[in-house]
Scaffold this active site. Sequence first.
Site, PDB file in Angstrom:
ATOM      1  N   GLY A 108       0.808  -1.224   0.000  1.00 51.26           N
ATOM      2  CA  GLY A 108       0.000   0.000   0.000  1.00 51.26           C
ATOM      3  C   GLY A 108       0.837   1.268   0.000  1.00 51.26           C
ATOM      4  O   GLY A 108       0.500   2.244  -0.676  1.00 51.26           O
ATOM      5  N   THR A 109       1.931   1.275   0.735  1.00 46.61           N
ATOM      6  CA  THR A 109       2.756   2.479   0.825  1.00 46.61           C
ATOM      7  C   THR A 109       3.312   2.846  -0.549  1.00 46.61           C
ATOM      8  O   THR A 109       3.254   4.005  -0.968  1.00 46.61           O
ATOM      9  CB  THR A 109       3.917   2.253   1.827  1.00 46.61           C
ATOM     10  OG1 THR A 109       3.343   1.934   3.093  1.00 46.61           O
ATOM     11  CG2 THR A 109       4.803   3.476   1.953  1.00 46.61           C
ATOM     12  N   ASN A 135      -8.277   3.720   8.195  1.00 47.51           N
ATOM     13  CA  ASN A 135      -7.594   2.651   8.928  1.00 47.51           C
ATOM     14  C   ASN A 135      -7.617   2.824  10.443  1.00 47.51           C
ATOM     15  O   ASN A 135      -7.324   1.890  11.166  1.00 47.51           O
ATOM     16  CB  ASN A 135      -6.140   2.528   8.451  1.00 47.51           C
ATOM     17  CG  ASN A 135      -5.396   3.828   8.531  1.00 47.51           C
ATOM     18  OD1 ASN A 135      -5.807   4.825   7.923  1.00 47.51           O
ATOM     19  ND2 ASN A 135      -4.316   3.861   9.281  1.00 47.51           N
ATOM     20  N   GLN A 159      -7.867  -0.600   3.221  1.00 45.92           N
ATOM     21  CA  GLN A 159      -8.695  -1.174   4.293  1.00 45.92           C
ATOM     22  C   GLN A 159     -10.114  -1.493   3.850  1.00 45.92           C
ATOM     23  O   GLN A 159     -10.927  -1.923   4.664  1.00 45.92           O
ATOM     24  CB  GLN A 159      -8.754  -0.207   5.503  1.00 45.92           C
ATOM     25  CG  GLN A 159      -7.436  -0.008   6.209  1.00 45.92           C
ATOM     26  CD  GLN A 159      -6.945  -1.249   6.954  1.00 45.92           C
ATOM     27  OE1 GLN A 159      -7.662  -2.231   7.136  1.00 45.92           O
ATOM     28  NE2 GLN A 159      -5.692  -1.216   7.388  1.00 45.92           N
ATOM     29  N   ALA A 212      -1.899  -6.735   0.066  1.00 45.27           N
ATOM     30  CA  ALA A 212      -2.380  -8.103   0.317  1.00 45.27           C
ATOM     31  C   ALA A 212      -2.449  -8.461   1.800  1.00 45.27           C
ATOM     32  O   ALA A 212      -3.289  -9.259   2.206  1.00 45.27           O
ATOM     33  CB  ALA A 212      -1.461  -9.104  -0.396  1.00 45.27           C
ATOM     34  N   HIS A 213      -1.562  -7.847   2.615  1.00 44.23           N
ATOM     35  CA  HIS A 213      -1.446  -8.380   3.978  1.00 44.23           C
ATOM     36  C   HIS A 213      -2.587  -7.980   4.914  1.00 44.23           C
ATOM     37  O   HIS A 213      -2.637  -8.423   6.059  1.00 44.23           O
ATOM     38  CB  HIS A 213      -0.083  -8.029   4.589  1.00 44.23           C
ATOM     39  CG  HIS A 213       0.122  -6.611   4.996  1.00 44.23           C
ATOM     40  ND1 HIS A 213      -0.018  -6.186   6.301  1.00 44.23           N
ATOM     41  CD2 HIS A 213       0.457  -5.520   4.285  1.00 44.23           C
ATOM     42  CE1 HIS A 213       0.246  -4.887   6.360  1.00 44.23           C
ATOM     43  NE2 HIS A 213       0.535  -4.457   5.155  1.00 44.23           N
ATOM     44  N   CYS A 269       2.956   5.471  16.286  1.00 43.66           N
ATOM     45  CA  CYS A 269       4.091   5.329  17.197  1.00 43.66           C
ATOM     46  C   CYS A 269       5.359   5.613  16.417  1.00 43.66           C
ATOM     47  O   CYS A 269       5.727   4.855  15.543  1.00 43.66           O
ATOM     48  CB  CYS A 269       4.122   3.918  17.744  1.00 43.66           C
ATOM     49  SG  CYS A 269       5.349   3.693  19.002  1.00 43.66           S
TER      50      CYS A 269
HETATM   51  C1  LIG Z   1      -5.102   2.788   4.775  1.00 49.06           C
HETATM   52  C2  LIG Z   1      -3.720   2.273   4.607  1.00 49.06           C
HETATM   53  N1  LIG Z   1      -2.982   2.703   3.577  1.00 49.06           N
HETATM   54  C3  LIG Z   1      -1.737   2.268   3.359  1.00 49.06           C
HETATM   55  C4  LIG Z   1      -1.155   1.357   4.213  1.00 49.06           C
HETATM   56  C5  LIG Z   1       0.226   0.876   3.932  1.00 49.06           C
HETATM   57  O1  LIG Z   1       0.192  -0.412   3.391  1.00 49.06           O
HETATM   58  P1  LIG Z   1       1.496  -1.362   3.417  1.00 49.06           P
HETATM   59  O2  LIG Z   1       1.678  -1.785   4.838  1.00 49.06           O
HETATM   60  O3  LIG Z   1       1.134  -2.495   2.518  1.00 49.06           O
HETATM   61  O4  LIG Z   1       2.628  -0.564   2.896  1.00 49.06           O
HETATM   62  C6  LIG Z   1      -1.872   0.893   5.325  1.00 49.06           C
HETATM   63  C7  LIG Z   1      -1.248  -0.037   6.295  1.00 49.06           C
HETATM   64  O5  LIG Z   1      -1.345   0.144   7.489  1.00 49.06           O
HETATM   65  C8  LIG Z   1      -3.193   1.358   5.521  1.00 49.06           C
HETATM   66  O6  LIG Z   1      -3.930   0.936   6.541  1.00 49.06           O
END
Ligand SMILES: Cc1ncc(COP(=O)(O)O)c(C=O)c1O
Length: 393
Positions: free
Chosen positions: A71-72, A152, A180, A201-202, A330
């Site tokens: 996601g990042t 999230n 999410q 995916a996780h 955190c």
């Molecule tokens: C809404 C949202 N966007 C992006 C991310 C980031 O995803 P990833 O952990 O796969 O980089 C998260 C993970 O906590 C998330 O909850």
Amino acid sequence: MRRIYMDYTATTPVDKRVVEAMMPYFGGAFGNASSIHSFGREAKSALEDSREKIAGLIGARPSELYFTSGGTESDNSAIAGIAAKYSGKDRKHLVVSSVEHHAVLHAAKSLESSGFSVAFLNVDSHGFISPDELRSALTKESFLVSIIHANNEIGTIQNLSALAAIAHENGSLFHTDAVQSFGKTKFSVTETGVDLASFTAHKIYGPKGIGALYIKRGIDFEPMFHGGSQERNRRPGTESVPLAAGYAAAAELAVKELDGEHERLTALNALMRRRIEAEVRGALFNSPEVGSVPHILSVSIDSREVEIDGEALIINMDLEGIAVTSGSACSSGSLQPSHVIKALGRDDETTMATVRFSIGRLTTEDEVKTAMDVFAKVVGKIGKRKKLSSAVS
Ligand SMILES: Cc1ncc(COP(=O)(O)O)c(C=O)c1O
């Protein structure tokens, strides 16, 4: 001691069925999907099969879906990749909500140092964005709007189709972070009308280290990395076929089991709400009762009623075997007040005293009841009631 995991929003365990789907691609069918020999073709076929499955589940064409590391990366690539192609001398304005994940918020803020301006949309006390708020934030210089689908920290679901339509009327593209929401509530790129969407995916019982970015056909995009021509020149690097196969299996299961799981988690969420309402003094719900994903329930303890140390609250829950987090990010070991809870209008002390319960596929009613017993006990033990004169009725 019995340990109870209530942090499914942070990550989920990989489903056994997903592990099975990945296994063939670690050993036997291990080829590089870019090689033209039979090993490569076998890997390529598995990769494209995974892409096709996931694309089908979100209403996209396979050619519109690119694998990323999660996601990042998808969020960062969407913001930077669109900024590189669609901004210009008179188009240097983007709009994001104030309750975005840091992957969007920080990516947008990083553009400020290159001369871009960013508007941060306010939300109401349950995290909803009003269409009027977006309308008034857009300018003729806006080229991109990015709004998270399901939040999230609090679970609030935005009305993406209404918001995307407003962005389009203004000539802006629309990106959503669907990390999410996909697999937890209905999501379709065609029904919402978004131009770009980020996934991982996780959060859906798949492996860590893989995600996807949907980019609607016809949209120009500058890749974040430089290298080979993988992923139609949009994301270089050798693709991970086992992770892609696992991601596809996880996505198929999440969508297949969505209705039943949604109903089960909704009932457990309602049970948590009832117990907290009845047993925890000063409890304020951050998650809306209607219009949120059922796997998240965020609650803060009102600083006007009870004085409580937020960090001690989480630590004491953990000491009792309940794994939860606060709504706070955190960083370097110190808890910062969460930008999401603050955006709801909470004061700093109340914001710090936040617990996010997040439940999932393995959560049982018995676990929820135990967690609620512990929560009421811990708040009673470490919280100090404020004197009646300063308390709220
Ligand atoms: C809404 C949202 N966007 C992006 C991310 C980031 O995803 P990833 O952990 O796969 O980089 C998260 C993970 O906590 C998330 O909850």
